[in-house]
Write an enzyme that holds these catalytic residues in place. Structure first.
Site, mmCIF file in Angstrom:
data_model
loop_
_atom_site.group_PDB
_atom_site.id
_atom_site.type_symbol
_atom_site.label_atom_id
_atom_site.label_comp_id
_atom_site.label_asym_id
_atom_site.label_seq_id
_atom_site.Cartn_x
_atom_site.Cartn_y
_atom_site.Cartn_z
ATOM 1 N N LYS A 101 0.846 -1.212 0.000
ATOM 2 C CA LYS A 101 0.000 0.000 0.000
ATOM 3 C C LYS A 101 0.875 1.254 0.000
ATOM 4 O O LYS A 101 0.619 2.210 -0.719
ATOM 5 C CB LYS A 101 -0.934 -0.009 1.207
ATOM 6 C CG LYS A 101 -2.044 -1.044 1.094
ATOM 7 C CD LYS A 101 -3.099 -0.893 2.171
ATOM 8 C CE LYS A 101 -2.609 -1.305 3.536
ATOM 9 N NZ LYS A 101 -2.351 -2.745 3.678
ATOM 10 N N CYS A 155 -12.456 1.105 16.416
ATOM 11 C CA CYS A 155 -11.241 0.298 16.201
ATOM 12 C C CYS A 155 -10.329 0.190 17.398
ATOM 13 O O CYS A 155 -9.618 -0.807 17.503
ATOM 14 C CB CYS A 155 -10.494 0.752 14.954
ATOM 15 S SG CYS A 155 -9.581 2.271 15.079
ATOM 16 N N MET A 156 -10.250 1.167 18.294
ATOM 17 C CA MET A 156 -9.342 0.964 19.426
ATOM 18 C C MET A 156 -9.835 1.516 20.751
ATOM 19 O O MET A 156 -9.064 1.664 21.679
ATOM 20 C CB MET A 156 -7.925 1.433 19.136
ATOM 21 C CG MET A 156 -7.687 2.587 18.285
ATOM 22 S SD MET A 156 -8.146 4.264 18.515
ATOM 23 C CE MET A 156 -8.796 4.795 19.871
ATOM 24 N N MET A 160 -7.374 -5.240 16.257
ATOM 25 C CA MET A 160 -8.838 -5.328 16.252
ATOM 26 C C MET A 160 -9.384 -6.571 16.953
ATOM 27 O O MET A 160 -10.484 -6.545 17.490
ATOM 28 C CB MET A 160 -9.357 -5.315 14.819
ATOM 29 C CG MET A 160 -9.033 -4.070 14.044
ATOM 30 S SD MET A 160 -9.604 -2.590 14.848
ATOM 31 C CE MET A 160 -8.054 -1.842 15.284
ATOM 32 N N GLY A 201 -5.076 0.962 13.624
ATOM 33 C CA GLY A 201 -5.250 0.774 12.195
ATOM 34 C C GLY A 201 -5.180 2.045 11.377
ATOM 35 O O GLY A 201 -5.011 1.995 10.169
ATOM 36 N N GLN A 202 -5.314 3.187 12.020
ATOM 37 C CA GLN A 202 -5.370 4.450 11.283
ATOM 38 C C GLN A 202 -4.124 5.288 11.582
ATOM 39 O O GLN A 202 -3.535 5.169 12.661
ATOM 40 C CB GLN A 202 -6.618 5.225 11.678
ATOM 41 C CG GLN A 202 -7.897 4.485 11.316
ATOM 42 C CD GLN A 202 -9.108 5.346 11.608
ATOM 43 O OE1 GLN A 202 -9.510 6.138 10.799
ATOM 44 N NE2 GLN A 202 -9.674 5.178 12.786
#
Lengths: 95, 802
Positions: free
Chosen positions: B84, B168-169, B344, B381-382
């Site tokens: 990515k 997500c967290m 996650m 994740g971000q």
């Protein structure tokens, strides 16, 4: 054509290393660079970016290869192709 | 030398630098600035995608990105990229960028001017300020999130702001607070170079954080012995690298952690000295439990873990008792260094806070804490879930720097720093994500108090669980108004009433904060297309419109605009006018203001200029006597953390028991809220794939990534498939009690779920698996569980392969 620099985390077992190097050396798209501390530098020139990522997927799946990690990606051809597709006036309209 | 040879030389130089390490990188790296040889200008930026925080160097020519290089000077990635990151330079160049504001009229989205768009938002807010919610994400830059927080909490006087990081967290956050009294990991990515054992708890870093994972694999390539233990509910790419794979039943992680604790006590292998000096014990109250819980003594705690024998844990988790003993044996050996990783799998869990607490507890109880390579590390994740959402506090209960709206001292401090009249900041916690969207989907008479939501940098139409209930329903209720700022059309923009075109990544200045407390900075390098504009400007422009209309909240105590900004001569700069927005560095101004909050919880940040020079710095960052700024690798550890005094060893200085101790929690095993039965006999787990980032809005527009993984699919076990009459490539209907979609079956695909279990990725907007998922959430973090619900399967069509 996209040009990519990458690093391969090499196998520790000699037969797997040998097989990997044989695979790389017979591929005209690949230029090998220095090797140190279990890592190998290489440059790949392919017709498309997809062809390059396919090659990396194939190399990653070889026995003992830890990972193939891209480090450099020139894709100026992408813009050239898009400009050609859009035509000279459209290519500039969004900039 | 022609351009092609030059590029090949640069590519080889970059690869050589990555092979040889930082010292050589200094000599070989592409120099930032403009190359006279090919006219390419190089600047640094963090990657746009995940929370690892890799740095790239971005090559720009003729105002377009033409090349990307992994930054060999960056400690996180040392020049390496994942697939990515390799393509990140193409992310802005999808063919369908949003370029004009669009307003829905008679069912159609039609172009309007920015001025009209700002008026529409101001009208909605003025009509019902309490009904306005702001919903952002861990993709907000730090200044964007800060401006949004200040606008809502300091300007509108509500706490109606939350972010998709809730999805997500949030469970990691509540657990860090419950265990250490303050959020975010104490350890850092340096652990990857020193650990002897890595335990992945429901985590697949080989696909989700591949560059980070490669740091560990790199050690193996150098011949080092590092053991990887993968605990999960399905085999993944990570499993392929693991020496031990422990397949657990959903929620089995709770039992496994309890089983390790049980054995550490029974075998006497826990770290008595560490526990006696640095730990206290805690459990939930029986009635009205809170995140604070109640203190219990060691003997009580021991009695509670007594029942979690290896055999009992095997029964609950499905993991053989011998493997539980193996894990306990590793934790009982202080000569080893053990890193626990999770993301996650442990967070999207209806007992997410509990399982996070228990894994921290395993490390604390065993003394595997606070040394390099030896501690619990949660991943995000971000790219700025930590830097923006957690640190700036774009959450309904939070204030910048780790403050809480429920704390009068924190509110008073914020009002002081923002020059607000006393009492401006509300003490009422706002609606969390699930509650905000629940209310948005209800009529006012049903309790639907939120009537307008402004979404920036996220795509809830695709990512909210049980989407027909929690997202689609609002679109059928008159008076509910959805505003969406984004860069591409998404399921959310298509459902919106007002769409605002946004600048992305290096089309604007920005700052991110990664998963190891590393704050990063970049400058704008290219122009956004058409009329797309910075999200931060959008917020400030709406604030100004309200100010001009006399909204009292948009004035500070001295009557000045909430985002009052001056030039070097003290003259106000009209940053609400986009033509003047870059007359000053708004990011720098907002960041310097935000810094004033960060000492509250010892999350100290350096001046903006330090981040311009660095490839990120890990907080707390403190100034040394010589005027240089020092980052921190390990918090609460003497010699590492500047706030821990000499001879303390470790000091948990935000301890919830006010005695510098961390809390070892007891939580019982509890089953999932929905389990397969005769009607819905399969487990469904959802997640991500290597090629696509989250809801795929960027990566699905990068042709090589889209071709590599063109659509979502259903993974199922090879022995389940024939019983369902399903072959590879067949179309299968996946149905839960909430919704259904049809997917193509992939047997023996990339991941391999066990019998009775299936997996579906969520990146594909055409195949919205969140119509099927469960909305149940953790009672403390309010984070929903996307990892387990009950579904049934039915073949609906033959595929080409059949």
């Amino acid at each position: 054509m996209p040009i990519t620099g990458a690093v391969i985390l090499l196998p520790t077992e000699e037969p797997a290393r040998r097989a990997l190097f044989e695979r790389l050396e017979r591929d005209p798209r690949v230029e090998l660079g220095i090797e140190a501390a279990g890592r190998l530098a290489l440059v790949v020139e392919t017709e498309t970016t997809r062809e390059c990522t396919n090659l990396f997927d194939e190399l990653s799946a070889l026995e003992g290869v830890g990972a193939v990690l891209p480090v450099f990606h020139d894709f100026s051809d992408f813009h050239d192709a898009r400009d050609a597709q859009a035509g000279p006036s459209d290519a500039r309209s969004e900039r | 030398m022609n351009r092609r040879d030059l590029l090949r030389g640069m590519a080889m130089s970059a690869a050589s630098a990555a092979v040889l390490g930082a010292a050589e990188a200094q000599r070989n790296v592409v120099q930032l600035g403009t190359s006279p040889r090919d006219g390419v200008s190089w600047q640094k930026a963090p990657c746009r995608f995940c929370g690892t925080g890799c740095h790239v160097q971005v090559g720009v020519r003729d105002r377009r990105i033409v090349a990307i290089q992994g930054d060999p000077l960056a400690a996180v990635n040392r020049g390496h990229l994942c697939v990515k990151g390799y393509h990140v330079g193409l992310a802005p160049y999808g063919p369908d960028r949003l370029t004009r504001p669009l307003l829905r009229r008679n069912g159609e989205l039609v172009p309007i001017t920015w001025d009209q768009a700002i008026d529409v938002i101001a009208d909605r807010i003025q009509a019902n300020p309490a009904g306005f919610g702001f919903y952002g994400s861990g993709q907000w830059t730090i200044p964007e999130g800060y401006a949004a927080t200040k606008f809502v909490k300091g300007g509108l006087g509500t706490n109606n702001i939350d972010a998709n990081a809730r999805l997500c967290m949030a469970s990691a956050v509540t657990s860090f607070i419950a265990t250490y009294g303050v959020d975010e990991p104490a350890s850092c990515f340096d652990d990857f170079e020193r650990c002897d054992v890595v335990i992945c708890w429901g985590n697949n870093p080989a696909e989700m954080h591949p560059v980070l994972f490669s740091r560990f694999i790199d050690r193996r390539s150098r011949g080092e012995q590092v053991t990887l233990i993968d605990i999960g509910t399905r085999r993944t790419r990570t499993t392929g690298y693991a020496q031990h794979y422990l397949e657990m039943k959903p929620h089995g992680d709770l039992a496994i952690a309890l089983g390790i604790m049980h054995l550490l006590i029974r075998e006497g292998t826990y770290d008595r000295n560490f526990v006696e000096r640095h730990c206290a014990f805690r459990a939930l109250q029986e009635a009205n439990p809170t995140l604070q819980g109640e203190a219990i003594d060691f003997e009580t705690w021991k009695r509670r873990v007594e029942e979690y024998t290896p055999e009992r844990v095997q029964e609950l988790s499905g993991v053989p008792a011998a493997e539980i003993r193996r894990l306990a044996g590793l934790f009982g050996n202080r000569d080893l260094r053990i890193t626990s990783l999770w993301c996650m799998g442990m967070n999207q869990h209806t007992r997410g806070t509990a399982v996070n607490n228990l894994v921290h507890g395993v490390h604390l109880l065993s003394g595997h804490w606070g040394r390099e390579g030896d501690g619990p590390t949660s991943l995000t994740g971000q790219p700025s879930a930590c830097g923006t959402v957690r640190e700036v506090g774009t959450l309904c209960h939070a204030l910048p720097g780790g403050g809480a709206v429920a704390n009068p001292a924190h509110r008073a401090a914020a009002e002081r720093l923002w020059s607000l009249p006393e009492g401006r900041i509300s003490d009422q916690i706002g609606p969390h994500t699930m509650e905000m969207f629940r209310q948005f989907g209800l009529r006012p008479e049903e309790g639907g108090n939120i009537d307008t939501i402004w979404v920036q940098v996220t795509n809830p139409g695709q990512t909210i669980p049980n989407a027909s209930e929690y997202f689609d329903r609002s679109r059928t209720i008159p008076g509910k108004f959805l505003i969406v700022s984004d860069v591409y059309p998404t399921l959310t923009t298509r459902a919106a009433d007002l769409v605002l075109p946004s600048a992305m990544w290096v089309e604007k200045n920005g700052m991110f904060g990664n998963s190891e407390r590393r704050t990063q900075q970049w400058f704008k390098m290219i122009d956004p297309p058409g009329e797309a504009r910075d999200d931060c400007w959008q917020t400030i422009a709406v604030a100004r419109r309200l100010f001009d209309r006399g909204h009292p909240g948009m004035r500070d105590a001295e009557g000045r605009f909430l985002f009052h900004t001056t030039d070097e001569r003290g003259r106000e700069v009209p940053i609400w006018d986009f033509r003047r927005y870059y007359d000053v560095n708004v990011d720098e101004r907002l960041f310097e203001e935000y810094r004033g909050f960060t000492a509250t919880k010892h999350k100290n940040l350096a001046p903006y200029r330090e981040y311009v020079a660095a490839r990120g710095l890990r907080w707390p960052v403190v100034e040394k006597p010589d005027g240089t700024w020092q980052e921190t690798r390990y918090r609460f550890v003497e010699g590492e953390d500047p706030f821990v005094p000499e001879s303390a060893g470790f000091q948990f200085y935000h301890s919830t028991s006010n005695d510098d101790r961390a809390q070892i929690w007891f939580h019982p095993y509890e089953p999932p809220p929905e389990v397969p039965d005769t009607e819905y006999p399969f487990w469904l787990c959802t997640g991500r794939v290597l090629e696509h980032w989250h809801s795929g809005t960027m990566t699905m527009r990068i042709p090589p990534l889209r071709r590599a993984m063109p659509q979502a699919y259903l993974e199922l076990h090879r022995e389940d498939a024939p019983q369902l009459g399903v072959a590879n490539g067949d179309r299968v209907r996946v149905e839960s009690r909430r919704g259904a979609i049809e997917l193509v079956a992939w047997i023996d695909g990339r991941g391999q779920p066990p019998r009775g279990s299936v997996f579906v990725p969520f990146f594909d907007e055409r195949l919205r698996i969140n119509l099927v998922t469960l909305h149940e959430y953790d009672p403390f973090s309010k984070q929903p569980d996307y990892k387990k619900c009950a579904v049934r399967l039915r073949r609906v069509g033959r595929g080409a392969a059949s």
